[in-house]
Design a protein around this motif. Structure first.
Motif, PDB file in Angstrom:
ATOM      1  N   ASP A 104      18.970  -4.939 -47.189  1.00 11.02           N
ATOM      2  CA  ASP A 104      18.057  -3.953 -47.765  1.00 11.02           C
ATOM      3  C   ASP A 104      16.667  -4.550 -47.988  1.00 11.02           C
ATOM      4  OD1 ASP A 104      20.103  -2.100 -47.777  1.00 11.02           O
ATOM      5  OD2 ASP A 104      20.603  -2.381 -49.898  1.00 11.02           O
ATOM      6  N   ARG A 105      16.615  -5.803 -48.442  1.00  5.77           N
ATOM      7  CA  ARG A 105      15.322  -6.438 -48.703  1.00  5.77           C
ATOM      8  C   ARG A 105      14.555  -6.696 -47.399  1.00  5.77           C
ATOM      9  NH1 ARG A 105      12.114  -8.982 -52.160  1.00  5.77           N
ATOM     10  NH2 ARG A 105      11.248 -11.022 -51.662  1.00  5.77           N
ATOM     11  N   SER A 112      10.075  -1.104 -43.516  1.00  3.78           N
ATOM     12  CA  SER A 112       9.637   0.068 -44.283  1.00  3.78           C
ATOM     13  C   SER A 112       8.207  -0.074 -44.775  1.00  3.78           C
ATOM     14  CB  SER A 112      10.577   0.310 -45.469  1.00  3.78           C
ATOM     15  OG  SER A 112      11.870   0.666 -45.017  1.00  3.78           O
ATOM     16  N   SER A 113       7.784  -1.298 -45.102  1.00  7.08           N
ATOM     17  CA  SER A 113       6.402  -1.480 -45.557  1.00  7.08           C
ATOM     18  C   SER A 113       5.411  -1.068 -44.486  1.00  7.08           C
ATOM     19  CB  SER A 113       6.158  -2.933 -45.968  1.00  7.08           C
ATOM     20  OG  SER A 113       6.160  -3.800 -44.844  1.00  7.08           O
ATOM     21  N   ILE A 114       5.739  -1.336 -43.233  1.00 10.91           N
ATOM     22  CA  ILE A 114       4.846  -0.959 -42.137  1.00 10.91           C
ATOM     23  C   ILE A 114       4.752   0.557 -42.040  1.00 10.91           C
ATOM     24  CG2 ILE A 114       4.636  -0.974 -39.611  1.00 10.91           C
ATOM     25  CD1 ILE A 114       5.521  -3.878 -39.662  1.00 10.91           C
ATOM     26  N   PHE A 115       5.879   1.230 -42.230  1.00  9.95           N
ATOM     27  CA  PHE A 115       5.859   2.694 -42.246  1.00  9.95           C
ATOM     28  C   PHE A 115       4.982   3.221 -43.377  1.00  9.95           C
ATOM     29  CE2 PHE A 115       7.847   6.275 -44.568  1.00  9.95           C
ATOM     30  CZ  PHE A 115       7.467   7.308 -43.713  1.00  9.95           C
ATOM     31  N   HIS A 116       5.207   2.723 -44.606  1.00  5.90           N
ATOM     32  CA  HIS A 116       4.478   3.247 -45.763  1.00  5.90           C
ATOM     33  C   HIS A 116       2.977   2.926 -45.678  1.00  5.90           C
ATOM     34  CE1 HIS A 116       8.101   4.576 -47.696  1.00  5.90           C
ATOM     35  NE2 HIS A 116       8.615   3.360 -47.718  1.00  5.90           N
ATOM     36  N   ALA A 152      16.871  -6.997 -36.246  1.00  9.45           N
ATOM     37  CA  ALA A 152      16.914  -5.529 -36.318  1.00  9.45           C
ATOM     38  C   ALA A 152      15.632  -4.971 -36.915  1.00  9.45           C
ATOM     39  CB  ALA A 152      18.121  -5.087 -37.142  1.00  9.45           C
ATOM     40  N   THR A 153      15.123  -5.628 -37.963  1.00  8.40           N
ATOM     41  CA  THR A 153      13.874  -5.138 -38.561  1.00  8.40           C
ATOM     42  C   THR A 153      12.705  -5.294 -37.600  1.00  8.40           C
ATOM     43  OG1 THR A 153      13.325  -7.261 -39.645  1.00  8.40           O
ATOM     44  CG2 THR A 153      14.676  -5.707 -40.877  1.00  8.40           C
ATOM     45  N   LYS A 154      12.662  -6.415 -36.893  1.00  8.29           N
ATOM     46  CA  LYS A 154      11.548  -6.661 -35.982  1.00  8.29           C
ATOM     47  C   LYS A 154      11.633  -5.789 -34.737  1.00  8.29           C
ATOM     48  CE  LYS A 154       9.391  -9.672 -38.492  1.00  8.29           C
ATOM     49  NZ  LYS A 154       8.064  -9.352 -39.069  1.00  8.29           N
TER      50      LYS A 154
END
Length: 250
Positions: A104-105, A112-116, A152-154
Motif C-alpha cells: 500500500d505504501r 498514486s502521488s503521480i496521479f494526484h 508494479a508501481t513503476k
C-alpha cells in the motif's frame, strides 16, 4: 544553457538523490524551482543552493498534500510550467512475503502521488503549455527479481504516462517518463537492499545488471529530466526514456 529561464518548476523528492540533482540542474538552466519533500530540512538545503528557489514540506503518500503543494506553487508564483514527479521509495523482497502495508505504501508514494499531483497540475499546465516528467524505472519496463511490488508501481507509471500523453497532446501538454537503472546512491552502493533478502538468488539479480559500468550518477538522470522538461523536447511526448547503461537493451 538557459533552456529553463522564466520557467516555474515543481520538483518532488528534492531533498536528496535524483530529486536534488534534478532541482540543481534545472536551476542551473534558469528555472525557479520549488523543492518539495517530506524531509523539509533536506529540501531547504537543496533550495538554499539555488537562486530563487524555495522549499515546502510535502508527503507524497497524502492525496491532500499533493493537491496542496500544487496550490502552493500557484499561490506563490502564479503559474506552473513543469511538474517533475521524482519522489519515490524502494521496496524489495520475495513476492509471497511482501507485507500488505508495504504494498500500500509503495503504491501510494510511487504511483498514486503521480496521479494526484498530475490531476491538480494539468489545468495549470494547459495554460502554460507546460509538461510533466515522471520517474519510472528500468524495473517498470522489464521484470526484476525481488522487486514485484516496486516494479508494479513503476509499470503503472509507464501506463499512466503514455495514456495522459495521448489525452493531452492536442492540448499542448507533454507527458514523459524516465526509467533509470542502477543509480549510485549510498543505499545501492552499500549493497544494503539485496543483502537483507534471505535466500536470494544472485543469478536472477544479475539479469538486471547494467551493461555499462560504473552505476549511473544522480546527475546523469537529472540531465535527462532537464532535456525532457525543456523546449528542446518540444515534439516529444509519451516516451519512456531509459537511463540504464543498457540494462533493458536485451
Amino acid at each position: 544553457m538557459n533552456r529553463m529561464t522564466g520557467k516555474i518548476v515543481l520538483v518532488t523528492g528534492a531533498a536528496s538523490g535524483i530529486g536534488r540533482a534534478s532541482a540543481v540542474r534545472l536551476a542551473s538552466e534558469g528555472a525557479i524551482v520549488v523543492c518539495a519533500d517530506r524531509n523539509l530540512a533536506g529540501a531547504e538545503e537543496t533550495a538554499a543552493q539555488l537562486p530563487g528557489a524555495s522549499a515546502v514540506e510535502f508527503d507524497a503518500a497524502s492525496a491532500e498534500a499533493c493537491r496542496k503543494v500544487v496550490d502552493h506553487v500557484i499561490a506563490k508564483h502564479g503559474k506552473l510550467d513543469v511538474l517533475c514527479n521524482i519522489a519515490g521509495i524502494g521496496g524489495f523482497g520475495h513476492a509471497a512475503q511482501i507485507a500488505d502495508e508495504e504494498w500500500d505504501r509503495l503504491v501510494a508514494i510511487n504511483l498514486s502521488s503521480i496521479f494526484h499531483l498530475s490531476k491538480a497540475a494539468l489545468p495549470h499546465l494547459e495554460k502554460t503549455q507546460g509538461n510533466i516528467v515522471n520517474m519510472s524505472s528500468a524495473s517498470g519496463l522489464v521484470g526484476a527479481a525481488y522487486a514485484s511490488a516496486y516494479s508494479a508501481t513503476k509499470a503503472g507509471v509507464v501506463g499512466y504516462t503514455r495514456t495522459v500523453a495521448i489525452e493531452y497532446a492536442s492540448r499542448q501538454v507533454r507527458v514523459n517518463a524516465i526509467c533509470p537503472g542502477g543509480v549510485d546512491t549510498p543505499l545501492i552502493a552499500g549493497g544494503a537492499v539485496m543483502g537483507q533478502i534471505e535466500g536470494i538468488d544472485f543469478a536472477l539479480v544479475a539479469r538486471m545488471s547494467p551493461k555499462m559500468a560504473p552505476l549511473a550518477r544522480p546527475e546523469d538522470v537529472a540531465a535527462a529530466v532537464a532535456f525532457l522538461a525543456s523546449d528542446d523536447a518540444r515534439f516529444i511526448t509519451g516516451i519512456m526514456l531509459p537511463v540504464d547503461g543498457g540494462q533493458t537493451a536485451g
